[in-house]
Design a protein around this motif. Structure first.
Motif, PDB file in Angstrom:
ATOM      1  N   VAL A 185      18.806  22.724 -87.056  1.00 40.39           N
ATOM      2  CA  VAL A 185      18.481  23.073 -88.444  1.00 40.39           C
ATOM      3  C   VAL A 185      18.598  24.583 -88.596  1.00 40.39           C
ATOM      4  O   VAL A 185      18.220  25.338 -87.687  1.00 40.39           O
ATOM      5  N   VAL A 186      19.131  25.036 -89.721  1.00 43.32           N
ATOM      6  CA  VAL A 186      19.153  26.459 -90.055  1.00 43.32           C
ATOM      7  C   VAL A 186      18.321  26.664 -91.309  1.00 43.32           C
ATOM      8  O   VAL A 186      18.559  26.010 -92.333  1.00 43.32           O
ATOM      9  N   LYS A 187      17.335  27.557 -91.211  1.00 39.12           N
ATOM     10  CA  LYS A 187      16.484  27.856 -92.362  1.00 39.12           C
ATOM     11  C   LYS A 187      16.216  29.354 -92.389  1.00 39.12           C
ATOM     12  O   LYS A 187      15.762  29.926 -91.388  1.00 39.12           O
ATOM     13  N   GLY A 259      24.824  20.845 -99.764  1.00 40.25           N
ATOM     14  CA  GLY A 259      25.646  19.712 -99.374  1.00 40.25           C
ATOM     15  C   GLY A 259      26.961  20.088 -98.733  1.00 40.25           C
ATOM     16  O   GLY A 259      27.799  19.214 -98.477  1.00 40.25           O
ATOM     17  N   LYS A 260      27.140  21.387 -98.442  1.00 41.78           N
ATOM     18  CA  LYS A 260      28.383  21.849 -97.813  1.00 41.78           C
ATOM     19  C   LYS A 260      28.070  22.544 -96.495  1.00 41.78           C
ATOM     20  O   LYS A 260      26.964  23.073 -96.318  1.00 41.78           O
ATOM     21  N   PRO A 261      29.013  22.548 -95.557  1.00 36.28           N
ATOM     22  CA  PRO A 261      28.782  23.250 -94.286  1.00 36.28           C
ATOM     23  C   PRO A 261      28.410  24.710 -94.524  1.00 36.28           C
ATOM     24  O   PRO A 261      29.060  25.407 -95.309  1.00 36.28           O
ATOM     25  N   GLY A 262      27.356  25.168 -93.836  1.00 31.90           N
ATOM     26  CA  GLY A 262      26.862  26.523 -94.036  1.00 31.90           C
ATOM     27  C   GLY A 262      27.550  27.541 -93.148  1.00 31.90           C
ATOM     28  O   GLY A 262      28.274  27.195 -92.202  1.00 31.90           O
ATOM     29  N   GLU A 263      27.300  28.806 -93.437  1.00 35.90           N
ATOM     30  CA  GLU A 263      27.966  29.881 -92.717  1.00 35.90           C
ATOM     31  C   GLU A 263      27.547  29.949 -91.257  1.00 35.90           C
ATOM     32  O   GLU A 263      28.377  30.212 -90.384  1.00 35.90           O
ATOM     33  N   THR A 264      26.272  29.729 -90.975  1.00 34.76           N
ATOM     34  CA  THR A 264      25.828  29.768 -89.570  1.00 34.76           C
ATOM     35  C   THR A 264      26.474  28.643 -88.779  1.00 34.76           C
ATOM     36  O   THR A 264      26.933  28.840 -87.643  1.00 34.76           O
ATOM     37  N   THR A 265      26.533  27.461 -89.373  1.00 36.06           N
ATOM     38  CA  THR A 265      27.180  26.324 -88.725  1.00 36.06           C
ATOM     39  C   THR A 265      28.633  26.632 -88.413  1.00 36.06           C
ATOM     40  O   THR A 265      29.116  26.399 -87.290  1.00 36.06           O
ATOM     41  N   LYS A 266      29.341  27.184 -89.392  1.00 40.44           N
ATOM     42  CA  LYS A 266      30.765  27.494 -89.204  1.00 40.44           C
ATOM     43  C   LYS A 266      30.964  28.600 -88.175  1.00 40.44           C
ATOM     44  O   LYS A 266      31.894  28.536 -87.356  1.00 40.44           O
ATOM     45  N   THR A 267      30.085  29.590 -88.188  1.00 38.82           N
ATOM     46  CA  THR A 267      30.184  30.680 -87.206  1.00 38.82           C
ATOM     47  C   THR A 267      30.011  30.156 -85.790  1.00 38.82           C
ATOM     48  O   THR A 267      30.790  30.492 -84.883  1.00 38.82           O
ATOM     49  N   LEU A 268      29.003  29.326 -85.582  1.00 39.95           N
ATOM     50  CA  LEU A 268      28.741  28.797 -84.241  1.00 39.95           C
ATOM     51  C   LEU A 268      29.866  27.873 -83.783  1.00 39.95           C
ATOM     52  O   LEU A 268      30.240  27.884 -82.605  1.00 39.95           O
ATOM     53  N   HIS A 269      30.422  27.093 -84.699  1.00 36.13           N
ATOM     54  CA  HIS A 269      31.522  26.220 -84.315  1.00 36.13           C
ATOM     55  C   HIS A 269      32.757  27.037 -83.944  1.00 36.13           C
ATOM     56  O   HIS A 269      33.460  26.716 -82.978  1.00 36.13           O
ATOM     57  N   ASN A 270      33.015  28.092 -84.685  1.00 33.02           N
ATOM     58  CA  ASN A 270      34.155  28.959 -84.345  1.00 33.02           C
ATOM     59  C   ASN A 270      33.975  29.570 -82.960  1.00 33.02           C
ATOM     60  O   ASN A 270      34.935  29.651 -82.174  1.00 33.02           O
ATOM     61  N   LEU A 271      32.759  29.987 -82.642  1.00 28.07           N
ATOM     62  CA  LEU A 271      32.494  30.567 -81.322  1.00 28.07           C
ATOM     63  C   LEU A 271      32.645  29.515 -80.229  1.00 28.07           C
ATOM     64  O   LEU A 271      33.183  29.799 -79.146  1.00 28.07           O
ATOM     65  N   LEU A 272      32.180  28.296 -80.496  1.00 32.94           N
ATOM     66  CA  LEU A 272      32.310  27.222 -79.513  1.00 32.94           C
ATOM     67  C   LEU A 272      33.786  26.910 -79.258  1.00 32.94           C
ATOM     68  O   LEU A 272      34.185  26.675 -78.108  1.00 32.94           O
ATOM     69  N   CYS A 273      34.588  26.925 -80.322  1.00 32.63           N
ATOM     70  CA  CYS A 273      36.030  26.677 -80.157  1.00 32.63           C
ATOM     71  C   CYS A 273      36.674  27.790 -79.329  1.00 32.63           C
ATOM     72  O   CYS A 273      37.569  27.529 -78.517  1.00 32.63           O
ATOM     73  N   LYS A 274      36.238  29.027 -79.517  1.00 35.38           N
ATOM     74  CA  LYS A 274      36.771  30.136 -78.716  1.00 35.38           C
ATOM     75  C   LYS A 274      36.377  29.974 -77.251  1.00 35.38           C
ATOM     76  O   LYS A 274      37.179  30.232 -76.353  1.00 35.38           O
ATOM     77  N   LEU A 275      35.139  29.553 -77.012  1.00 39.77           N
ATOM     78  CA  LEU A 275      34.694  29.307 -75.638  1.00 39.77           C
ATOM     79  C   LEU A 275      35.512  28.189 -75.016  1.00 39.77           C
ATOM     80  O   LEU A 275      35.974  28.284 -73.869  1.00 39.77           O
ATOM     81  N   ARG A 276      35.736  27.147 -75.784  1.00 41.41           N
ATOM     82  CA  ARG A 276      36.523  25.990 -75.329  1.00 41.41           C
ATOM     83  C   ARG A 276      37.958  26.383 -75.003  1.00 41.41           C
ATOM     84  O   ARG A 276      38.538  25.918 -74.023  1.00 41.41           O
ATOM     85  N   ASP A 277      38.535  27.256 -75.839  1.00 40.43           N
ATOM     86  CA  ASP A 277      39.943  27.622 -75.681  1.00 40.43           C
ATOM     87  C   ASP A 277      40.163  28.814 -74.769  1.00 40.43           C
ATOM     88  O   ASP A 277      41.308  29.229 -74.554  1.00 40.43           O
ATOM     89  N   GLY A 278      39.065  29.392 -74.259  1.00 41.46           N
ATOM     90  CA  GLY A 278      39.197  30.471 -73.295  1.00 41.46           C
ATOM     91  C   GLY A 278      39.282  31.861 -73.881  1.00 41.46           C
ATOM     92  O   GLY A 278      39.441  32.838 -73.145  1.00 41.46           O
ATOM     93  N   SER A 279      39.161  32.007 -75.205  1.00 32.69           N
ATOM     94  CA  SER A 279      39.218  33.336 -75.810  1.00 32.69           C
ATOM     95  C   SER A 279      37.826  33.968 -75.944  1.00 32.69           C
ATOM     96  O   SER A 279      37.717  35.122 -76.333  1.00 32.69           O
ATOM     97  N   PHE A 280      36.800  33.207 -75.614  1.00 28.11           N
ATOM     98  CA  PHE A 280      35.438  33.732 -75.528  1.00 28.11           C
ATOM     99  C   PHE A 280      34.992  33.441 -74.097  1.00 28.11           C
ATOM    100  O   PHE A 280      34.504  32.362 -73.794  1.00 28.11           O
ATOM    101  N   ALA A 281      35.190  34.407 -73.242  1.00 29.83           N
ATOM    102  CA  ALA A 281      35.109  34.140 -71.799  1.00 29.83           C
ATOM    103  C   ALA A 281      33.708  34.191 -71.247  1.00 29.83           C
ATOM    104  O   ALA A 281      33.453  33.723 -70.133  1.00 29.83           O
ATOM    105  N   SER A 282      32.755  34.728 -71.983  1.00 25.04           N
ATOM    106  CA  SER A 282      31.425  34.923 -71.418  1.00 25.04           C
ATOM    107  C   SER A 282      30.367  34.757 -72.477  1.00 25.04           C
ATOM    108  O   SER A 282      30.599  34.999 -73.665  1.00 25.04           O
ATOM    109  N   PHE A 283      29.171  34.333 -72.036  1.00 24.13           N
ATOM    110  CA  PHE A 283      28.040  34.269 -72.930  1.00 24.13           C
ATOM    111  C   PHE A 283      27.351  35.620 -73.094  1.00 24.13           C
ATOM    112  O   PHE A 283      26.433  35.764 -73.851  1.00 24.13           O
ATOM    113  N   GLU A 284      27.755  36.589 -72.309  1.00 21.35           N
ATOM    114  CA  GLU A 284      27.097  37.894 -72.325  1.00 21.35           C
ATOM    115  C   GLU A 284      27.468  38.647 -73.592  1.00 21.35           C
ATOM    116  O   GLU A 284      28.577  38.548 -74.086  1.00 21.35           O
TER     117      GLU A 284
END
Length: 284
Positions: A185-187, A259-284
């Motif tokens: 949840v994002v609030k 009723g629409k995807p929020g900005e925090t949701t979209k930001t986190l998904h974009n980061l997860l996709c970068k981690l998945r694809d190797g362009s976000f190499a670290s959690f640091e």
């Protein structure tokens, strides 16, 4: 192509191999993991294998292979399949023995399949999904990823019958998780999710999201929350290996936020996709 593996041997995916007195078949006496493969690379594989070991220990099963051997089997299976985008399912059961509730002293079994990856419709990410609330009727050790999924299956089926993607489960007045997902949840710009207890699974994607949120300076709080808190959220989403991050449009036909995807949701998904694809190499 889809392939299978059982106890040291690669097999045709449809080959009959499970004996009648396999305890996984008769009792659900086993544990499992599910890994997504992107461009021939299994995502967060070591985390999944480590969780398999913890789940097996939780029901007193000794894995038939070391964690390194399991990793090697997964990687070899992906190569043999020739699939670039795939899903790998593997499980360990207590083994084969005459049917009896008491534990036998037998060797455990390990099976695995590699199949083409199933895709969530793009529309679900763009518009969000509908969900319902149901009572959490599962056993009290949901932190173990066991084969005993009948309550999850029944809840998911009830959701699907009503045109919903997921059922969000509620125990003692608080949201636990979905039938096959964790819930966020994002609030007011703050990310909330249910804390780790025996009531929920320690999702691999869930843990990645919390680390990515920290890297993006998104405040996250692991805290129990009610269905009312969920319904009053600015944004909400589910997470899992199979769906990554999927926005929630509505709960019990009530819209979340606008009723629409929020900005925090979209930001986190974009980061997860970068981690998945190797362009976000670290959690640091």
């Amino acid at each position: 192509m889809s392939i299978g593996f059982i106890n040291g041997q690669f097999i045709e995916i449809n080959q009959a191999v499970i004996p009648i007195e396999e305890r996984g078949h008769q009792f659900g006496d086993g544990v499992y993991e599910f890994v997504k493969v992107y461009n021939s690379v299994p995502f967060l594989l070591e985390e999944h294998i480590n969780r398999l070991e913890k789940s097996a220990a939780g029901i007193d099963i000794k894995l038939p292979y070391s964690l390194g051997e399991i990793k090697a089997i997964v990687i070899e299976s992906i190569k043999k399949s020739g699939l670039k985008d795939a899903e790998v399912y593997f499980q360990a059961t207590r083994g084969i023995a005459p049917r009896n509730h008491a534990f036998p002293d037998v060797s455990s079994s390990f099976t695995l399949t590699v199949k083409p990856s199933r895709k969530v419709p793009k529309q679900s990410y763009e518009e969000g999904i509908d969900t319902i609330l149901l009572e959490d009727e599962r056993w009290g050790r949901c932190h173990i990823k066991s084969l005993n999924l009948l309550p999850n299956i029944l809840a998911k089926h009830q959701a699907a019958k009503g045109g919903n993607f997921e059922a969000i489960l509620v125990k003692d007045g608080y949201v636990t998780e979905g039938t096959s997902s964790n819930v966020f949840v994002v609030k007011n710009g703050v990310l909330y999710t249910t804390p780790l207890t025996s009531n929920i699974l320690a999702g691999i994607t869930r843990e990645a999201i919390l680390k990515l949120a920290e890297s993006a300076n998104v405040v996250s709080i692991e805290k129990k929350f009610t269905p009312e808190f969920l319904s009053e959220a600015d944004e909400a989403f589910i997470s899992s290996t199979s769906v990554e991050i999927l926005p929630i449009r509505a709960v019990n036909q009530q819209l979340i936020g606008n009723g629409k995807p929020g900005e925090t949701t979209k930001t986190l998904h974009n980061l997860l996709c970068k981690l998945r694809d190797g362009s976000f190499a670290s959690f640091e």
